[in-house]
Write a protein that holds these residues in place. Sequence first.
Motif, PDB file in Angstrom:
ATOM      1  N   ARG A  69      12.064   1.443   1.204  1.00  0.00           N
ATOM      2  CA  ARG A  69      12.230  -0.004   1.104  1.00  0.00           C
ATOM      3  C   ARG A  69      12.506  -0.362  -0.350  1.00  0.00           C
ATOM      4  O   ARG A  69      12.203   0.408  -1.250  1.00  0.00           O
ATOM      5  CB  ARG A  69      10.973  -0.734   1.603  1.00  0.00           C
ATOM      6  N   GLY A  70      13.055  -1.527  -0.569  1.00  0.00           N
ATOM      7  CA  GLY A  70      13.441  -1.891  -1.925  1.00  0.00           C
ATOM      8  C   GLY A  70      12.488  -2.853  -2.591  1.00  0.00           C
ATOM      9  O   GLY A  70      11.672  -3.518  -1.941  1.00  0.00           O
ATOM     10  N   GLY A  71      12.594  -2.932  -3.923  1.00  0.00           N
ATOM     11  CA  GLY A  71      11.835  -3.890  -4.701  1.00  0.00           C
ATOM     12  C   GLY A  71      10.341  -3.802  -4.494  1.00  0.00           C
ATOM     13  O   GLY A  71       9.771  -2.723  -4.288  1.00  0.00           O
ATOM     14  N   THR A  72       9.695  -4.968  -4.533  1.00  0.00           N
ATOM     15  CA  THR A  72       8.248  -5.000  -4.360  1.00  0.00           C
ATOM     16  C   THR A  72       7.834  -4.802  -2.911  1.00  0.00           C
ATOM     17  O   THR A  72       6.645  -4.593  -2.631  1.00  0.00           O
ATOM     18  CB  THR A  72       7.680  -6.343  -4.866  1.00  0.00           C
ATOM     19  N   ASP A  73       8.801  -4.857  -1.986  1.00  0.00           N
ATOM     20  CA  ASP A  73       8.467  -4.665  -0.563  1.00  0.00           C
ATOM     21  C   ASP A  73       7.819  -3.305  -0.325  1.00  0.00           C
ATOM     22  O   ASP A  73       6.914  -3.174   0.503  1.00  0.00           O
ATOM     23  CB  ASP A  73       9.723  -4.786   0.311  1.00  0.00           C
ATOM     24  N   LEU A  74       8.287  -2.300  -1.039  1.00  0.00           N
ATOM     25  CA  LEU A  74       7.721  -0.964  -0.872  1.00  0.00           C
ATOM     26  C   LEU A  74       6.266  -0.934  -1.341  1.00  0.00           C
ATOM     27  O   LEU A  74       5.385  -0.452  -0.626  1.00  0.00           O
ATOM     28  CB  LEU A  74       8.546   0.062  -1.645  1.00  0.00           C
ATOM     29  N   CYS A  75       6.017  -1.462  -2.519  1.00  0.00           N
ATOM     30  CA  CYS A  75       4.647  -1.485  -3.060  1.00  0.00           C
ATOM     31  C   CYS A  75       3.729  -2.324  -2.172  1.00  0.00           C
ATOM     32  O   CYS A  75       2.548  -1.993  -1.987  1.00  0.00           O
ATOM     33  CB  CYS A  75       4.652  -2.047  -4.473  1.00  0.00           C
ATOM     34  N   ALA A  76       4.275  -3.413  -1.616  1.00  0.00           N
ATOM     35  CA  ALA A  76       3.482  -4.316  -0.791  1.00  0.00           C
ATOM     36  C   ALA A  76       2.983  -3.647   0.482  1.00  0.00           C
ATOM     37  O   ALA A  76       1.994  -4.094   1.073  1.00  0.00           O
ATOM     38  CB  ALA A  76       4.301  -5.551  -0.429  1.00  0.00           C
ATOM     39  N   GLY A  77       3.616  -2.582   0.879  1.00  0.00           N
ATOM     40  CA  GLY A  77       3.183  -1.862   2.075  1.00  0.00           C
ATOM     41  C   GLY A  77       1.746  -1.369   1.951  1.00  0.00           C
ATOM     42  O   GLY A  77       1.018  -1.305   2.940  1.00  0.00           O
ATOM     43  N   CYS A  78       1.328  -1.041   0.734  1.00  0.00           N
ATOM     44  CA  CYS A  78      -0.057  -0.600   0.491  1.00  0.00           C
ATOM     45  C   CYS A  78      -0.852  -1.625  -0.311  1.00  0.00           C
ATOM     46  O   CYS A  78      -2.071  -1.735  -0.163  1.00  0.00           O
ATOM     47  CB  CYS A  78      -0.079   0.725  -0.251  1.00  0.00           C
ATOM     48  N   HIS A  79      -0.157  -2.360  -1.180  1.00  0.00           N
ATOM     49  CA  HIS A  79      -0.833  -3.260  -2.106  1.00  0.00           C
ATOM     50  C   HIS A  79      -0.588  -4.721  -1.728  1.00  0.00           C
ATOM     51  O   HIS A  79      -0.283  -5.554  -2.590  1.00  0.00           O
ATOM     52  CB  HIS A  79      -0.353  -2.979  -3.537  1.00  0.00           C
ATOM     53  N   SER A  80      -0.720  -5.029  -0.455  1.00  0.00           N
ATOM     54  CA  SER A  80      -0.419  -6.379   0.028  1.00  0.00           C
ATOM     55  C   SER A  80      -1.367  -7.436  -0.541  1.00  0.00           C
ATOM     56  O   SER A  80      -0.974  -8.590  -0.734  1.00  0.00           O
ATOM     57  CB  SER A  80      -0.451  -6.423   1.552  1.00  0.00           C
ATOM     58  N   ALA A  81      -2.593  -7.052  -0.821  1.00  0.00           N
ATOM     59  CA  ALA A  81      -3.553  -8.021  -1.368  1.00  0.00           C
ATOM     60  C   ALA A  81      -3.055  -8.580  -2.699  1.00  0.00           C
ATOM     61  O   ALA A  81      -3.221  -9.774  -2.983  1.00  0.00           O
ATOM     62  CB  ALA A  81      -4.918  -7.369  -1.544  1.00  0.00           C
ATOM     63  N   ILE A  82      -2.412  -7.723  -3.493  1.00  0.00           N
ATOM     64  CA  ILE A  82      -1.893  -8.163  -4.788  1.00  0.00           C
ATOM     65  C   ILE A  82      -0.626  -8.985  -4.608  1.00  0.00           C
ATOM     66  O   ILE A  82      -0.492 -10.079  -5.166  1.00  0.00           O
ATOM     67  CB  ILE A  82      -1.616  -6.945  -5.694  1.00  0.00           C
ATOM     68  N   THR A  83       0.315  -8.474  -3.821  1.00  0.00           N
ATOM     69  CA  THR A  83       1.600  -9.160  -3.677  1.00  0.00           C
ATOM     70  C   THR A  83       1.463 -10.487  -2.939  1.00  0.00           C
ATOM     71  O   THR A  83       2.123 -11.469  -3.289  1.00  0.00           O
ATOM     72  CB  THR A  83       2.615  -8.259  -2.962  1.00  0.00           C
ATOM     73  N   GLU A  84       0.612 -10.537  -1.923  1.00  0.00           N
ATOM     74  CA  GLU A  84       0.418 -11.791  -1.192  1.00  0.00           C
ATOM     75  C   GLU A  84      -0.310 -12.821  -2.039  1.00  0.00           C
ATOM     76  O   GLU A  84       0.019 -14.011  -2.024  1.00  0.00           O
ATOM     77  CB  GLU A  84      -0.348 -11.526   0.104  1.00  0.00           C
TER      78      GLU A  84
END
Length: 207
Positions: free
Chosen positions: A143-158
């Motif tokens: 996945r691209g951009g922050t979407d990839l990181c958000a897969g595990c780190h959703s608490a931070i990105t959300e």
Amino acid sequence: KKKGKAVKAKAEKAAAKGSGARPTATAAPSVVPQTPAARAAAFKLRPGANGDVCLECHADFAPKLSKPSVHTPVRARDCAACHNPHASGHGKLLAAEGGAVCVTCHANVAPTGAKSVHKPAAERRCMDCHDPHSSGFKYNLVRGGTDLCAGCHSAITEGAAKAKHKHRPVEETCLRCHDPHGSAAGPSLLVADVPNLCLSCHKVESP
């Protein structure tokens, strides 16, 4: 004397067949040889059999070759760089289990003496983030951009998405501040230690 040797060899071959054992000369290696020429010799491949011949059966794989980011051995049609064409003790005829295949070429993704290492990288879970064949995103990312990181780190990105005031790098890309594999500079995969990381953008002379 020659006849005696022939009889002995025949008997040994029959004994191996009866026991289910195979002669070592035909046993499939657990890790593939390191160069295309060595692989062709080891597997007795005919010209083109490294990859083009594979597509004769795996025709549904062809569209992967036209994606924007294609893994180097896939682009070179060198399927035997990661897969044993005959037999393997690992799924999908891989030469080794999971990320152990990746480290035969990508051994140093995390720096020596790293202060922090990304857990998927430390556990060789390369395919959590990368597609081993091809992708629509740079570096074969799934996945691209922050979407990839958000897969595990959703608490931070959300949390950042809901915040009234947002730090611009967080909106752009996590890689502005973090190394995705490992960091020799600081904890939490930071590309530089604090406060040097902050000062790379925020000059104290002009706050």
